[in-house]
Each structure stands twice: as structure tokens, then as C-alpha cells.
Design a protein around this motif. Structure first.
Motif, PDB file in Angstrom:
ATOM      1  N   GLN A  48      39.047  51.435  49.513  1.00 20.87           N
ATOM      2  CA  GLN A  48      39.540  50.389  48.734  1.00 20.87           C
ATOM      3  C   GLN A  48      39.455  50.001  46.535  1.00 20.87           C
ATOM      4  OE1 GLN A  48      38.173  48.708  51.792  1.00 20.87           O
ATOM      5  NE2 GLN A  48      40.079  48.657  52.370  1.00 20.87           N
ATOM      6  N   ASP A  49      40.831  49.451  46.713  1.00 20.61           N
ATOM      7  CA  ASP A  49      40.773  49.385  44.826  1.00 20.61           C
ATOM      8  C   ASP A  49      40.053  47.963  44.051  1.00 20.61           C
ATOM      9  OD1 ASP A  49      41.501  49.680  41.969  1.00 20.61           O
ATOM     10  OD2 ASP A  49      43.325  50.843  42.297  1.00 20.61           O
ATOM     11  N   TRP A  50      39.116  47.505  44.201  1.00 22.37           N
ATOM     12  CA  TRP A  50      39.101  46.344  43.894  1.00 22.37           C
ATOM     13  C   TRP A  50      38.688  46.002  42.633  1.00 22.37           C
ATOM     14  CZ3 TRP A  50      38.175  43.361  46.950  1.00 22.37           C
ATOM     15  CH2 TRP A  50      37.453  42.955  49.042  1.00 22.37           C
ATOM     16  N   GLY A  51      39.492  46.631  41.604  1.00 25.18           N
ATOM     17  CA  GLY A  51      39.533  46.766  40.310  1.00 25.18           C
ATOM     18  C   GLY A  51      40.983  45.997  40.958  1.00 25.18           C
ATOM     19  N   ALA A  52      42.213  46.868  41.275  1.00 29.62           N
ATOM     20  CA  ALA A  52      43.252  46.324  40.994  1.00 29.62           C
ATOM     21  C   ALA A  52      43.460  45.071  41.926  1.00 29.62           C
ATOM     22  CB  ALA A  52      44.427  47.510  41.899  1.00 29.62           C
ATOM     23  N   PHE A  53      42.576  45.102  43.242  1.00 29.65           N
ATOM     24  CA  PHE A  53      42.708  43.722  44.098  1.00 29.65           C
ATOM     25  C   PHE A  53      42.504  42.518  43.223  1.00 29.65           C
ATOM     26  CE2 PHE A  53      41.958  45.669  48.409  1.00 29.65           C
ATOM     27  CZ  PHE A  53      42.618  46.939  48.686  1.00 29.65           C
ATOM     28  N   MET A  54      41.543  42.401  42.773  1.00 26.39           N
ATOM     29  CA  MET A  54      40.929  41.916  41.637  1.00 26.39           C
ATOM     30  C   MET A  54      42.320  40.811  40.902  1.00 26.39           C
ATOM     31  SD  MET A  54      37.935  40.018  42.605  1.00 26.39           S
ATOM     32  CE  MET A  54      38.276  40.611  44.323  1.00 26.39           C
ATOM     33  N   ARG A  55      42.826  42.114  40.505  1.00 26.65           N
ATOM     34  CA  ARG A  55      43.723  42.070  39.033  1.00 26.65           C
ATOM     35  C   ARG A  55      45.207  41.401  40.242  1.00 26.65           C
ATOM     36  NH1 ARG A  55      46.800  42.197  34.669  1.00 26.65           N
ATOM     37  NH2 ARG A  55      48.605  43.378  34.708  1.00 26.65           N
ATOM     38  N   ALA A  95      41.074  39.103  50.398  1.00 31.77           N
ATOM     39  CA  ALA A  95      40.455  38.784  48.468  1.00 31.77           C
ATOM     40  C   ALA A  95      41.278  37.831  48.120  1.00 31.77           C
ATOM     41  CB  ALA A  95      41.014  39.911  47.944  1.00 31.77           C
ATOM     42  N   ILE A  96      42.368  38.001  48.545  1.00 36.85           N
ATOM     43  CA  ILE A  96      43.099  36.746  47.933  1.00 36.85           C
ATOM     44  C   ILE A  96      43.062  35.299  48.355  1.00 36.85           C
ATOM     45  CG2 ILE A  96      45.179  35.766  48.223  1.00 36.85           C
ATOM     46  CD1 ILE A  96      47.151  39.126  47.318  1.00 36.85           C
ATOM     47  N   VAL A  97      42.788  35.270  50.201  1.00 40.03           N
ATOM     48  CA  VAL A  97      42.243  33.594  50.546  1.00 40.03           C
ATOM     49  C   VAL A  97      41.227  33.430  50.121  1.00 40.03           C
ATOM     50  CG1 VAL A  97      41.266  33.549  52.475  1.00 40.03           C
ATOM     51  CG2 VAL A  97      43.340  34.114  52.603  1.00 40.03           C
ATOM     52  N   LYS A  98      40.206  34.529  49.563  1.00 41.38           N
ATOM     53  CA  LYS A  98      38.449  34.596  49.411  1.00 41.38           C
ATOM     54  C   LYS A  98      38.953  34.074  47.886  1.00 41.38           C
ATOM     55  CE  LYS A  98      35.138  37.056  51.898  1.00 41.38           C
ATOM     56  NZ  LYS A  98      34.112  37.702  51.833  1.00 41.38           N
ATOM     57  N   ASN A  99      39.694  34.257  46.605  1.00 42.90           N
ATOM     58  CA  ASN A  99      39.715  33.857  45.765  1.00 42.90           C
ATOM     59  C   ASN A  99      40.421  32.618  45.007  1.00 42.90           C
ATOM     60  OD1 ASN A  99      37.632  36.143  44.370  1.00 42.90           O
ATOM     61  ND2 ASN A  99      38.480  36.724  45.354  1.00 42.90           N
ATOM     62  N   PRO A 183      35.514  32.424  40.395  1.00 41.34           N
ATOM     63  CA  PRO A 183      36.626  33.090  40.344  1.00 41.34           C
ATOM     64  C   PRO A 183      36.553  35.001  40.062  1.00 41.34           C
ATOM     65  CG  PRO A 183      36.212  31.570  38.771  1.00 41.34           C
ATOM     66  CD  PRO A 183      35.043  31.057  39.224  1.00 41.34           C
ATOM     67  N   PRO A 184      37.668  35.521  39.869  1.00 44.67           N
ATOM     68  CA  PRO A 184      38.344  37.363  40.990  1.00 44.67           C
ATOM     69  C   PRO A 184      37.655  37.472  39.337  1.00 44.67           C
ATOM     70  CG  PRO A 184      40.524  35.498  41.217  1.00 44.67           C
ATOM     71  CD  PRO A 184      39.312  34.466  40.524  1.00 44.67           C
TER      72      PRO A 184
END
Length: 198
Positions: A48-55, A95-99, A183-184
């Protein structure tokens, strides 16, 4: 009399892509967001690309009025036939639902939940994808109890899958934390600190 005819050409209007607010202050188009989602959920991604997910989470939060359109791109990735893409899309969705509280009603809407149900009931869906999907359904069912069931269809999805014989994983103590997280940008800063200490 000699007449000279001059033809005037009207310049053709070119469609300018809609620019959205980006967390870094720059402009991001819907095309950029779609490409970012495609890239970070690509089957070639082994982790998983967490940097991209958080972006993506930052972009959703900065453009709440566009969250439905952005979530459509994630939904589209869930309908791909590749298990790796589906799994990445589920983790991105988590990630979207959490953040991103602004995305809750979009993810909880009947149409989005139908896509999730279809994925989890399909015979060809891999066990890894089903397991992750069922985990999210049980967590969201728990987290959104007491919310308007007409808007947030998480409970209806849980009940429907239960009737269809789905076996849900048990909720861990860690899964019972509220859906809302820092926040992300803060999450990413913590992730960077962890990376630096390793």
C-alpha cells in the motif's frame, strides 16, 4: 468592382479542467485525482502506498463538495477484476472513511454500498478481498450505530450480508475506536517520524 472576401475564424473554446484545492496550495484537476487513485490502486503495487492514500484523503477533505465525484473513482477501482486492485481500493476507502468525515454520507449511500455488497458476494472475489471487505463492513456497522439509517446504509449492508450467510470477523478492541482520526497531515507526519526512527 473587385471584392476581396476575408474569412474570419472564430477561436475554438477549449475546455479547461476544473481545478481543485490541493493540500499543498497548488491546483489539482479531477483528472489528476483520478490518475492518483489509479496509480495507488494499481495491481503492480505490491504494498500500500500510504503517502498517496493520505494525499487522496487530503484532497477529499480540501474539496468536500467534490467528494462524491472523487469517491466514484475509488468505487470504479472496486469493480476491477484484479484482486490486488480491489484490495488497494478497499484500504484506500478505509483511510478515506477514517480521515474524511465529509465522505461518510457518500460511502454510506445506497449506491456505493450496493457496489460493496456485489463485490463481497461475487463468487470470483478472492478470499483476501472478501476478508478485508467484511472487516470494514463490521467496523462501519459498529461505528455508525445511532446515525440516520436512511443516509448511512452501513447497518443495512451488514444485515443484508448476514442474511446471505457472510461470516464476519470479530471486532478487535482496536477496531472499536471512533472512525474519526487525526487530520491526514498529522497522520503522515507521524508516519514520517516512524520511518525516521527505523
Amino acid at each position: 468592382n473587385h471584392h476581396t472576401t476575408t474569412t474570419t475564424t472564430t477561436p475554438t473554446a477549449t475546455a479547461t479542467p476544473t481545478t481543485m484545492a490541493a493540500p499543498d496550495g497548488g491546483g489539482t484537476t479531477m483528472g489528476d485525482v483520478e490518475q492518483l487513485i489509479k496509480d495507488c490502486t494499481d495491481k503492480a503495487q505490491t504494498v500500500q502506498d500510504w503517502g498517496a492514500f493520505m494525499r487522496v484523503c487530503d484532497i477529499v477533505t480540501s474539496n468536500a463538495h467534490k467528494s462524491k465525484q472523487i469517491l466514484k473513482y475509488v468505487e470504479k477501482r472496486l469493480t476491477k477484476k484484479d484482486a490486488q486492485t480491489q484490495l488497494h481500493a478497499l484500504v484506500l476507502l478505509e483511510a478515506i472513511v477514517k480521515n474524511c468525515p465529509c465522505a461518510h454520507a457518500v460511502v454510506g449511500a445506497a449506491d456505493f454500498q450496493k457496489t460493496l455488497i456485489k463485490l463481497l458476494l461475487a463468487k470470483k472475489t478472492s478470499e483476501r478481498v472478501k476478508s478485508k471487505g467484511l472487516e470494514l463492513v463490521v467496523v462501519w456497522n459498529h461505528a455508525f450505530q445511532g446515525f440516520d439509517a436512511r443516509v448511512y446504509r452501513f447497518g443495512a449492508t451488514y444485515d443484508h450480508l448476514l442474511r446471505k450467510g457472510a461470516e464476519f470477523p470479530a471486532l478487535n478492541a482496536g477496531d472499536q475506536v471512533p472512525v474519526f482520526t487525526p487530520p491526514p497531515a498529522a497522520v503522515l507526519a507521524v508516519a514520517r517520524q516512524i520511518d525516521d526512527t527505523e
